[in-house]
Design a protein around this motif. Structure first.
Motif, mmCIF file in Angstrom:
data_model
loop_
_atom_site.group_PDB
_atom_site.id
_atom_site.type_symbol
_atom_site.label_atom_id
_atom_site.label_comp_id
_atom_site.label_asym_id
_atom_site.label_seq_id
_atom_site.Cartn_x
_atom_site.Cartn_y
_atom_site.Cartn_z
ATOM 1 N N ASN A 28 33.599 22.847 48.799
ATOM 2 C CA ASN A 28 33.033 23.060 47.469
ATOM 3 C C ASN A 28 32.919 24.561 47.210
ATOM 4 N N VAL A 29 33.473 25.012 46.091
ATOM 5 C CA VAL A 29 33.478 26.439 45.771
ATOM 6 C C VAL A 29 32.729 26.649 44.460
ATOM 7 N N HIS A 30 31.747 27.546 44.463
ATOM 8 C CA HIS A 30 31.036 27.855 43.227
ATOM 9 C C HIS A 30 31.791 28.952 42.489
ATOM 10 N N THR A 31 32.747 28.522 41.671
ATOM 11 C CA THR A 31 33.497 29.495 40.864
ATOM 12 C C THR A 31 32.552 30.068 39.805
ATOM 13 N N PRO A 32 32.814 31.297 39.366
ATOM 14 C CA PRO A 32 31.832 31.961 38.497
ATOM 15 C C PRO A 32 31.843 31.450 37.061
ATOM 16 N N ILE A 33 30.679 31.567 36.408
ATOM 17 C CA ILE A 33 30.576 31.282 34.974
ATOM 18 C C ILE A 33 31.036 32.519 34.194
ATOM 19 N N LEU A 34 30.612 33.686 34.645
ATOM 20 C CA LEU A 34 30.985 34.930 33.968
ATOM 21 C C LEU A 34 32.333 35.394 34.493
ATOM 22 N N THR A 35 33.220 35.737 33.570
ATOM 23 C CA THR A 35 34.558 36.145 33.990
ATOM 24 C C THR A 35 35.131 37.156 33.010
ATOM 25 N N SER A 36 35.947 38.047 33.529
ATOM 26 C CA SER A 36 36.641 38.992 32.658
ATOM 27 C C SER A 36 37.951 38.407 32.148
ATOM 28 N N ASN A 37 38.254 37.176 32.565
ATOM 29 C CA ASN A 37 39.463 36.476 32.130
ATOM 30 C C ASN A 37 39.133 35.655 30.878
ATOM 31 N N ASP A 38 39.763 35.998 29.753
ATOM 32 C CA ASP A 38 39.448 35.298 28.502
ATOM 33 C C ASP A 38 40.340 34.090 28.294
ATOM 34 N N ASP A 45 54.787 28.282 41.899
ATOM 35 C CA ASP A 45 54.590 29.024 43.142
ATOM 36 C C ASP A 45 55.717 30.018 43.401
ATOM 37 N N ASN A 46 56.646 30.099 42.470
ATOM 38 C CA ASN A 46 57.725 31.072 42.605
ATOM 39 C C ASN A 46 57.267 32.405 42.015
ATOM 40 N N TYR A 47 57.221 33.429 42.856
ATOM 41 C CA TYR A 47 56.694 34.732 42.453
ATOM 42 C C TYR A 47 57.402 35.280 41.213
ATOM 43 N N ARG A 86 46.185 42.048 33.558
ATOM 44 C CA ARG A 86 44.890 41.808 34.186
ATOM 45 C C ARG A 86 44.934 40.616 35.138
ATOM 46 N N LEU A 87 46.010 39.845 35.058
ATOM 47 C CA LEU A 87 46.149 38.714 35.974
ATOM 48 C C LEU A 87 47.045 39.044 37.166
ATOM 49 N N ASN A 88 47.249 40.331 37.416
ATOM 50 C CA ASN A 88 48.079 40.698 38.572
ATOM 51 C C ASN A 88 47.534 40.137 39.884
ATOM 52 N N TRP A 89 46.198 40.024 39.951
ATOM 53 C CA TRP A 89 45.612 39.440 41.173
ATOM 54 C C TRP A 89 46.097 38.011 41.372
ATOM 55 N N TYR A 90 46.282 37.306 40.256
ATOM 56 C CA TYR A 90 46.723 35.908 40.338
ATOM 57 C C TYR A 90 48.174 35.845 40.826
ATOM 58 N N LEU A 91 48.973 36.752 40.313
ATOM 59 C CA LEU A 91 50.366 36.838 40.766
ATOM 60 C C LEU A 91 50.424 37.162 42.253
ATOM 61 N N GLU A 92 49.540 38.070 42.684
ATOM 62 C CA GLU A 92 49.575 38.534 44.074
ATOM 63 C C GLU A 92 49.262 37.426 45.076
ATOM 64 N N LEU A 93 48.592 36.366 44.590
ATOM 65 C CA LEU A 93 48.328 35.225 45.481
ATOM 66 C C LEU A 93 49.627 34.639 46.019
ATOM 67 N N TRP A 125 27.718 41.770 39.525
ATOM 68 C CA TRP A 125 26.575 42.671 39.415
ATOM 69 C C TRP A 125 26.981 43.790 38.478
ATOM 70 N N PRO A 126 26.024 44.661 38.047
ATOM 71 C CA PRO A 126 26.369 45.640 37.013
ATOM 72 C C PRO A 126 27.678 46.380 37.311
ATOM 73 N N HIS A 127 28.552 46.450 36.310
ATOM 74 C CA HIS A 127 29.861 47.096 36.395
ATOM 75 C C HIS A 127 30.853 46.358 37.286
ATOM 76 N N ASN A 128 30.508 45.135 37.695
ATOM 77 C CA ASN A 128 31.425 44.390 38.559
ATOM 78 C C ASN A 128 31.544 42.939 38.132
ATOM 79 N N CYS A 129 32.653 42.658 37.440
ATOM 80 C CA CYS A 129 32.946 41.270 37.080
ATOM 81 C C CYS A 129 34.448 41.067 37.188
ATOM 82 N N ASP A 130 34.984 41.425 38.361
ATOM 83 C CA ASP A 130 36.426 41.321 38.558
ATOM 84 C C ASP A 130 36.871 39.869 38.557
ATOM 85 N N MET A 131 38.018 39.631 38.058
ATOM 86 C CA MET A 131 38.683 38.325 38.008
ATOM 87 C C MET A 131 38.025 37.397 36.973
#
Lengths: 465, 465
Positions: A172-182, A402-404, A415-422, B459-465
């Motif tokens: 079980n993973v508590h994924t965040p409510i707050l996100t910089s991904n719109d 899953d193809n890079y 901003r989704l480069n982290w997702y690609l890097e997976l 936390w403040p200034h940190n909401c990556d992903m």
């Protein structure tokens, strides 16, 4: 209460019986193991009163189960304050009535809190209030049979979901409510700001606006934890998240909420839609059967006609999107570029005999960038919707690209480069799905309006309490 | 995997073994019931490689448990792409090594995803990266031993909490994230708005500002589900909620987050602090012992010195606020009007031999309006804080003011009239508490910084992903 744990037996000695703290018994426990002849204390609310010459019969509920316990009270023990809706503390002896019904013969009755209906209590005894009426009294409606039954079922379904995934080795993973991904414009989102002007002033930096002053970038309420789950899945295997999700749509239908619970699972090493469908079908059947076992009386309180749907023992139907289109076309209902609308979803389920229908292999243009291109047809993606009676779509899912290189070409933002890097390091094939809890409850309980499946519904212009 | 369910036995026939969908075994299941001699397939990531003349030994983890499975690979089966961090599919036969260790003797090894460390993979084999370093790579850090162990423990603790409350007849209530209650200035809050300008325009009404256009009133992210729980408790008995909670504080300490998980319980018919303390102590001991049983190897991965704290078999200490003040005064540390600060909290725990300490009976002015006035001293309220080593406060709670007139005189806003009205109809005494999951994990895992107890810290200034 016996502690029904699957852990090491030495734990049983650690768990103190909570009745020690309570000093009374909950009705669910009394009914589960009735000890006729035992001195028993219960606390609860009066749901019904029947007066006879020397005796008063009261049905008491404490919310722990659908069933009420009948209390037999000698007239000399009662007071005027013992009314419908009042809270009581009753001591007495558990007995069997002449008809064999379990009852508590009271030797002490104390009214803890009075309830004068004429003072503005919105509910009446022996009355079934329609959901639209009780919804006006969110703070009191858990005192009605209907709402309390649904809330117990919701609680049980939640527990069954946790049990199912734990038993099948998901983390079980508590994924965040707050996100910089719109969500890249895929859904309408809420944005957040600190409310306190002092905080805003203290944190303001040059070049930042009010929206990004707190976190350094504009921050939203999540519409899905999928991308985060995919990250954790690539280190921990099968994972799931289960929690609140948000949509800022101006939609007031019987199937939409601004805040709702979503279950999302990501399956490691998942290579085919068939595997994904199997996992979804298995989960749904488990939850339906487990809930009928644990909450049969609650289901009956909501809907006396509620029967186990015939499909729990049948295999779900699978249609490709193209097959679904043909079926609808024959019925004179053409698909648009928007996909399958609600009416068409329900038509398809009816066409398949009321059994849930997987619609698979969707046109690429209709679906999100992360969905995997079908190997046999590059205009399609390996996506699925699961349609059921009452609500239509309850689950959406797909294999993930899953193809890079393919993913890189479709990535909507840097901003989704982290997702690609997976996909760059120790990548694996995965697939996953999202299931709306409230819609599942609509199907399970036969509830027409989604607003009655949760304690505090939020929709446009409605955020009371 | 055996399905470890407590439900009716006929369910076992419904639950298909998920390995049917998977077509491979998870390592946790292989290690739980090792079938030496069996042909076995596993999928996972290479954590370690040791090369000998004709054989390669690889430790494989699939995230399902702390332990790795050793794979023995004949050299002719390996390729250059079999490196640290790569993902693999291995088939072979389960055997015992000459030293009696379980291992998989491979007859097929397929690299699914390569991992070239020099291409930017931030982790190295046989290296313990400090948490401050891995925290820079949130999307990849679940691939490290440290983070994956904490996430498995977090998942297990979550499950234990659900098990505990289900076994004790509490109903799980999904209290809302979005609320029109701003906590009356008690905490700093985030407010929300729709991000889409079109939506704002379409929903704009005369006299409304941007903050209230969507819901009709200014709307915030919850800082506590307590008031909502109290409403449901008065129809359903014991209830709890467990989910995300928010603070818009500009605080960057090792103990604060902008988004964190809180467990809140409300106990029906709770009349004394003693009952409330018993319930809290019982829950904490249960979670600690259950987690040590289920996740011993994970706790060891995080901290080889981690031992069960001595206090799990001892009674927690209780001090009144006045007693706590005297103890601190003797140590030359005076209390201010702000209450007990972090350093003083930890001093009190140390003073009590490292056993958790309940501080009870707080000055009324320091605490919230809803807390119950102590019967023996009207300047005090029946509130409690529970202090532990490492974090200080992990739980706060109180009896609730159940006297209608007293509560009315203290009610901070007319918008809370619904809360007052709960006391008008069939009222009952209740008490409850809130427990911070991340702080509990800090204590359980001996983790200094709260940011390492959850997958995506904000936390403040940190909401990556």
């Amino acid at each position: 209460m016996l502690y029904r744990s699957c852990f090491h037996s030495n734990l049983k000695n650690i768990i103190r019986n909570n009745e020690v703290f309570r000093k009374y018994s909950v009705i669910a426990a009394v009914l589960e193991k009735p000890n006729v002849g035992n001195v028993t204390e219960i606390k609860g609310w009066v749901k019904n009163l029947r007066k006879q010459k020397d005796l008063i019969f009261a049905d008491i509920s404490d919310g722990s189960c659908a069933k009420k316990l009948q209390i037999v009270i000698p007239k000399n023990l009662t007071t005027d304050s013992l009314t419908y809706g009042s809270s009581v503390h009753v001591t007495g002896k558990l007995s069997k009535s002449p008809r064999g019904q379990l009852e508590l013969v009271a030797d002490g009755v104390k009214v803890l809190g009075t309830c004068v209906v004429l003072d503005g209590f919105p509910f009446n005894p022996r009355t079934i209030h329609p959901p639209e009426y009780t919804r006006q009294y969110l703070h009191l409606r858990s005192r009605t049979n209907y709402t309390s039954a649904i809330l117990r079922i919701r609680s049980a379904v939640t527990k069954h979901i946790y049990d199912y995934f734990a038993a099948n080795n998901y983390t079980n993973v508590h994924t965040p409510i707050l996100t910089s991904n719109d969500c890249e414009g895929a859904g309408e989102v809420f944005k957040i700001q600190p409310d306190n002007e002092e905080t805003v002033k203290a944190m303001m930096q040059e070049g930042k606006d009010r929206d990004s002053v707190y976190f350094g970038s504009k921050t939203f309420l999540t519409v899905s934890g999928q991308l985060h789950l995919e990250a954790v899945c690539r280190g921990m295997g099968n994972v799931y998240t289960f929690g609140p999700t948000f949509r800022a749509e101006n939609s007031r239908s019987r199937l939409h909420l601004s805040e709702f619970y979503m279950l999302e699972a990501e399956l490691a090493f998942c290579e085919t839609l068939d595997q994904l469908q199997g996992a979804i079908e298995d989960l749904l059947k488990y939850v339906f059967i487990a809930t009928r076992n644990t909450n049969e009386a609650d289901l009956f309180l909501i809907d006396k006609e509620n029967k186990a749907p015939s499909w729990v023992t049948k295999e779900f139907v699978t249609l490709t999107y193209d097959e679904a289109r043909q079926i609808l076309q024959k019925k004179g209902s053409a698909l648009t570029d928007e996909g399958i609308n609600k009416e068409q979803e329900l038509t398809l389920v009816e066409h398949c005999g009321g059994v849930p229908v997987f619609v698979v292999k969707w046109p690429k243009d209709m679906k999100s960038f992360y969905m995997k291109e079908s190997t046999e047809d590059s205009t399609k993606v390996d996506a699925l919707d699961l349609l059921t009676p009452i609500t239509g779509e309850v689950v959406g899912g797909s294999l993930r690209e899953d193809n890079y290189e393919k993913l890189k070409s479709k990535l909507p933002s840097e901003r989704l480069n982290w997702y690609l890097e997976l996909r760059k390091f120790g990548n694996i094939p995965t697939g996953g799905y999202g299931l709306g809890l409230e819609r599942l409850l609509q199907v399970l309980c036969n509830v027409n309006n989604i607003k009655d499946t949760l304690p505090f519904p939020r929709w446009p212009h409605n955020c009371d309490m």
